[in-house]
Design a protein around this motif. Structure first.
Motif, short mmCIF file in Angstrom:
data_model
loop_
_atom_site.label_atom_id
_atom_site.label_comp_id
_atom_site.label_asym_id
_atom_site.label_seq_id
_atom_site.Cartn_x
_atom_site.Cartn_y
_atom_site.Cartn_z
N THR A 21 0.73 -1.27 -0.05
CA THR A 21 0.03 0.11 0.08
C THR A 21 0.77 1.33 -0.10
OG1 THR A 21 -1.77 -1.25 1.17
CG2 THR A 21 -1.59 1.27 1.07
N TYR A 22 1.72 1.49 1.03
CA TYR A 22 2.54 2.60 1.06
C TYR A 22 3.70 2.59 -0.10
CZ TYR A 22 0.92 3.54 5.89
OH TYR A 22 0.22 3.78 6.87
N THR A 23 4.00 1.80 -0.78
CA THR A 23 4.94 1.75 -2.05
C THR A 23 4.13 2.26 -3.05
OG1 THR A 23 6.22 -0.05 -1.02
CG2 THR A 23 6.58 0.40 -3.45
N SER B 99 12.64 21.21 -5.13
CA SER B 99 11.70 20.28 -5.51
C SER B 99 12.19 18.85 -4.90
CB SER B 99 11.61 19.95 -7.14
OG SER B 99 11.58 21.12 -7.73
N LEU B 100 13.35 18.55 -4.85
CA LEU B 100 13.64 17.21 -4.22
C LEU B 100 13.28 17.18 -2.80
CD1 LEU B 100 15.26 14.75 -4.37
CD2 LEU B 100 17.26 15.58 -4.03
N VAL B 101 13.69 18.34 -2.07
CA VAL B 101 13.31 18.40 -0.66
C VAL B 101 12.01 18.18 -0.30
CG1 VAL B 101 13.62 20.05 1.39
CG2 VAL B 101 15.37 20.02 -0.08
N LEU B 102 11.16 19.14 -0.96
CA LEU B 102 9.68 19.04 -0.90
C LEU B 102 9.12 17.53 -1.23
CD1 LEU B 102 8.45 22.31 -2.53
CD2 LEU B 102 8.71 21.89 -0.19
N ILE B 103 9.51 16.98 -2.19
CA ILE B 103 8.96 15.45 -2.48
C ILE B 103 9.34 14.39 -1.39
CG2 ILE B 103 10.67 14.89 -4.02
CD1 ILE B 103 7.06 13.92 -3.96
N LEU B 104 10.59 14.68 -0.91
CA LEU B 104 11.25 13.94 0.23
C LEU B 104 10.30 14.03 1.57
CD1 LEU B 104 15.03 14.02 -0.37
CD2 LEU B 104 13.49 12.24 -0.79
N ILE B 105 10.13 15.37 1.75
CA ILE B 105 9.32 15.56 3.07
C ILE B 105 8.01 14.96 2.96
CG2 ILE B 105 8.09 17.72 4.35
CD1 ILE B 105 10.78 19.28 3.81
N MET B 106 7.34 15.20 1.47
CA MET B 106 5.83 14.50 1.50
C MET B 106 5.96 13.01 1.65
SD MET B 106 3.60 15.02 -2.09
CE MET B 106 3.63 16.89 -1.83
N ILE B 107 7.09 12.26 1.06
CA ILE B 107 7.03 10.83 1.28
C ILE B 107 7.57 10.21 2.24
CG2 ILE B 107 6.93 10.55 -1.50
CD1 ILE B 107 9.82 9.91 -1.27
N ALA C 252 6.73 4.21 7.59
CA ALA C 252 5.69 3.10 7.81
C ALA C 252 6.10 1.96 7.04
CB ALA C 252 4.36 3.45 7.16
N ILE C 253 6.98 2.06 5.79
CA ILE C 253 7.41 0.78 5.00
C ILE C 253 8.65 0.21 5.93
CG2 ILE C 253 8.74 0.01 3.02
CD1 ILE C 253 7.33 2.28 1.60
N MET C 254 9.20 0.84 6.72
CA MET C 254 10.57 0.44 7.30
C MET C 254 10.23 -0.08 8.80
SD MET C 254 13.54 2.77 6.02
CE MET C 254 12.76 4.18 6.47
N MET C 255 9.31 0.76 9.45
CA MET C 255 9.36 0.34 11.00
C MET C 255 7.86 -0.38 11.29
SD MET C 255 11.92 1.64 11.60
CE MET C 255 12.06 1.67 13.33
N LYS C 256 6.85 -0.30 10.41
CA LYS C 256 5.64 -0.99 10.83
C LYS C 256 5.99 -2.49 11.01
CE LYS C 256 2.56 2.35 11.00
NZ LYS C 256 1.90 2.73 12.28
N LYS C 257 5.25 -2.91 12.21
CA LYS C 257 5.16 -4.54 12.71
C LYS C 257 6.73 -4.85 13.23
CE LYS C 257 1.24 -5.42 11.59
NZ LYS C 257 0.14 -6.05 12.95
N ASN C 258 7.54 -4.03 13.36
CA ASN C 258 8.79 -4.35 14.13
C ASN C 258 8.76 -4.67 15.65
OD1 ASN C 258 10.10 -4.22 11.41
ND2 ASN C 258 11.18 -2.25 12.17
N HIS C 259 7.77 -4.08 16.10
CA HIS C 259 7.51 -4.44 17.50
C HIS C 259 6.11 -4.95 17.64
CE1 HIS C 259 11.00 -1.86 18.51
NE2 HIS C 259 10.49 -1.04 17.59
#
Length: 753
Positions: free
Chosen positions: A429-431, A462-470, A476-483
């Motif tokens: 979903t998040y990807t 442009s790069l900074v804004l899109i990185l902040i947005m995503i 969530a992709i990296m850390m969800k369900k790790n605990h």
């Protein structure tokens, strides 16, 4: 005199013919859809003897609008969350039917010499049963609360999604004129990403918008907002390279998750009915009766293919999913027709110019015939099961019963299974959302920023804004369900689990680095090593940021609140809890609700007097009376008009109960005395009247005659609501309320006892 535009005159012909023909079909107790198609034949160019539509092309525009609103209404009844709940039975059954019927239809088309593309579209048309017709048939026959009906509804939900996917795939094949595996896979992936992105973003934004605007939303504004959102999504889907019907369906499914879904469905229904009628009439307009007679043999063959194929594949699919032989046969016989999606796919083939003109009317004729036989096929399921019970060897029946009971008792899932399933859902979903955001940003937003701020400055901003947005999605992709409980359980259960668990985290981090590198490579044109270094730095900051952790949690909480709002509201207002209903279903018991009608013979009687348990073998578990809920009512509880009874019992018992109360209600209507209307009338008290000299009370007008004096005109004055002691005089004009015959008798000086 001004001329009426052809569009309006044609619309008049369509609606007038549709109105008269559908009234006839209602009287004959046939589906209204068939009436629309017959009206289309009468209004179309095939009939020369009566006034018909002059500009068929303009009606295609109305028909296209009709398809949009039909798909929007189907989406409102669909709900992606409902798809997740239909269970393995519906999914397995639908997949079996769709694959089997597409293959069956394709082979039949090729055998008739119709060519590859005609046969491919024919397979798609024959693979979808009619949701509208089955719902109507179950309602008319009182079968909606039976076990097999739930299975059929689930299959129809999955088939609706398959139909939308099929429309996209067939469109792709029609444009490319050939089948390429990679191109087809690319279309499927694009479609999946588009659906997922629209659903996630829509659920995140639209319910919140409707909630904040609720104080301003009456029926009128909610209708306009809903149709505006529908047509807005139609435009987005068209711009993305998909069909307008897909956009309408997606927006309907998003609105289906809001707590206003039932209200929206109610107010949109007249619009959907109007344009849906125009669509179905336009279907009939393209039918040439002479052509149908010419292709009578293929029509007969395809009718047999639909009925036999749907019964075989439907029954086999339901049986394969672990249901009983009886439920499988009932489900298969219920699905033995094709309907609205066959028309839509046929229209798609004609619009794209890839199917021959003869295919459209043939499929419509097959749909009409199979729709007509639907109620009879549903009734034939019972005798067919008895034949199967006698025919199938005893050891086979025993095996099938063990298989179905065994499938229903497998409930345990391993911790690995739960963890991996959750991770696939979260990462997928998040990807998808992240990829679409990056694509939209790089295609539209970044070029605009760079045009205003040329050079490295615009690129970096442009790069900074899109990185902040995503960044919340990346975290969530990296850390969800790790605990999570499953992760901790696997970590502590065995040291051999720790390597795979760590690998899952590493793989997700690598995925996020790859996602970050997409805008870096596009905007900065940096070398691979520098891009990886920047991406790794960004990912590290994302992992360590407490602010992003908070934002990620808030975003997910907001999303799930919107996603479950309708479900929570329905659960609060539900007559009976869903878990309890599912628990009963496993034991072949079902819940059904029945309303106590006005003037029902059960009205005012106690449950002990009615004795439904002994007479019909059912139990009343709840009585809902307005906002009050009476659970497990006692024998002395009386029934009142409009009480809703929640009844539990087996299929046959509930059916018996429904027939029992209906027959009693019909008997009470037949035995009722005719009631006469009360009118306000006047009469003149002439010389010799028996009322002269008597008071209103002594005259017995109210007690003996059942009438009421409301005024007297005497000389030049009027007496309104005269007291009972008022004495009647000669020459009075008496205003009285009562039944006409009684008033006449009173005017003659007689009383009625």
């Amino acid at each position: 005199m001004s001329q009426i535009p052809p569009l309006i005159s044609d619309l008049a012909v369509i609606l007038i013919s549709a109105g008269f023909v559908t009234l006839l079909f209602k009287r004959l107790k046939q589906p209204v859809v068939l009436g629309y198609i017959v009206a289309g034949i009468l209004a179309g160019p095939a009939i020369k003897e009566i006034p018909t539509v002059s500009d068929v092309e303009s009606i295609r525009i109305w028909a296209d609008i009709g398809v949009v609103f039909l798909l929007f209404a189907l989406g409102l009844d669909f709900s992606f969350k409902k798809l997740m709940k239909v269970g393995g039975t519906a999914v397995i059954g639908a997949i079996t039917v769709v694959i089997g019927m597409m293959t069956f239809g394709y082979i039949t088309g090729m055998s008739l010499g119709w060519g590859h593309m005609n046969s491919l579209f024919l397979g798609g048309m024959l693979s979808m049963s009619s949701t509208t017709i089955i719902f109507k048939a179950f309602d008319d026959m009182g079968l909606r609360n039976q076990r097999f009906a739930g299975v059929v509804f689930g299959i129809l939900v999955v088939e609706d999604l398959f139909a939308v996917l099929l429309m996209v795939l067939l469109s792709t094949l029609a444009v490319s004129k050939h089948v390429e595996g990679m191109e087809l896979l690319d279309s499927v992936v694009k479609l999946g990403v588009f659906l997922l992105f629209c659903f996630v973003v829509g659920i995140y934004l639209i319910p919140s918008f409707l909630k904040k605007a609720r104080t301003f939303l009456n029926d009128e504004t909610l209708l306009i907002v809903s149709l505006g959102l529908c047509l807005g999504m139609v435009m987005i889907a068209t711009k993305a390279g998909f069909s307008s019907a897909l956009g309408a369906f997606v927006m309907g499914s998003i609105l289906a998750e809001t707590i206003d879904a039932e209200h929206i469905e109610h107010i949109v229904k007249p619009v959907k009915d109007l344009f849906g009628a125009i669509f179905f009439v336009s279907v009939g307009m393209l039918i040439d009766p002479v052509l149908l007679w010419e292709y009578k043999i293929p029509i007969l063959i395809l009718t047999i293919v639909v009925m036999v194929g749907q019964i075989l594949f439907g029954s086999f699919g339901v049986l394969l999913s672990g249901q009983t032989v009886k439920v499988a046969i009932q489900s298969g016989f219920s699905l033995a027709q094709i309907g609205e999606f066959a028309f839509i796919i046929a229209s798609l083939g004609l619009t794209l110019g890839v199917t021959d003109n003869f295919l459209y009317p043939i499929v419509v004729a097959v749909s009409v015939i199979t729709t007509f036989f639907t109620p009879y096929m549903i009734r034939m399921a019972g005798p067919a099961y008895k034949i199967a019970e006698r025919t199938i060897p005893a050891n086979w029946m025993s095996f099938l019963e063990r298989y179905s009971s065994g499938s229903n008792t497998i409930r345990q899932k391993s911790a690995w299974n739960k963890l991996l399933k959750a991770l696939m859902r979260i990462v997928g979903t998040y990807t998808a959302v992240t990829l679409v955001l990056i694509f939209i940003w790089l295609q539209f937003v970044a070029p605009f920023i760079i045009s205003k701020l040329p050079g490295i400055r615009g690129e970096v901003i442009s790069l900074v804004l899109i990185l902040i947005m995503i960044s919340p999605m990346l975290r969530a992709i990296m850390m969800k369900k790790n605990h999570s409980a499953e992760y901790q359980q696997l970590w502590h259960d065995s040291k051999y689990n720790r390597g795979p668990l760590v690998s899952l985290i590493v793989l997700r981090i690598v995925l996020c680095i790859g996602l970050v590198m997409l805008p870096i490579a596009r905007l900065l044109n940096a070398a691979a090593g520098i891009a990886i270094a920047i991406a790794a730095t960004v990912i590290t900051l994302v992992i360590l940021s407490k602010w992003l952790k908070k934002q990620s949690i808030l975003m997910e909480r907001h999303f799930f609140t919107n996603l479950t709002a309708r479900e929570m509201e329905s659960e609060r207002n539900a007559p009976i809890k869903q878990k309890f209903a599912s628990h009963l279903l496993e034991r072949d018991l079902h819940l059904a609700d029945f309303e106590v009608k006005q003037n029902s013979p059960s009205m005012g009687k106690t449950l002990m007097e009615l004795n439904f348990r002994q007479k019909c073998n059912v139990n009343i578990v709840t009585i809902i009376r307005g906002d009050r809920r009476i659970n497990i009512p006692g024998g002395n509880e009386r029934l009142y008009p409009f009480d809703k009874l929640i009844v539990v019992g087996a299929d046959d018992d509930l059916n018996h109960f429904r027939h029992y109360i209906e027959e009693r209600y019909k008997e009470s209507l037949n035995n009722r005395q005719e009631t006469k209307e009360v009118n306000m009338e006047q009469f003149f008290i002439s010389e010799g009247s028996g009322l002269i000299g008597r008071t209103i009370l002594a005259s017995g007008i109210r007690d003996n005659s059942g009438c009421l004096v409301i005024g007297i005109e005497r000389d030049a004055r009027s007496i309104k609501n005269p007291p009972p002691t008022t004495v009647f005089e000669q020459g009075d004009i008496v205003w009285i309320v009562g039944e006409h015959e009684k008033v006449v008798r009173l005017s003659e000086g007689k009383t009625v006892k």
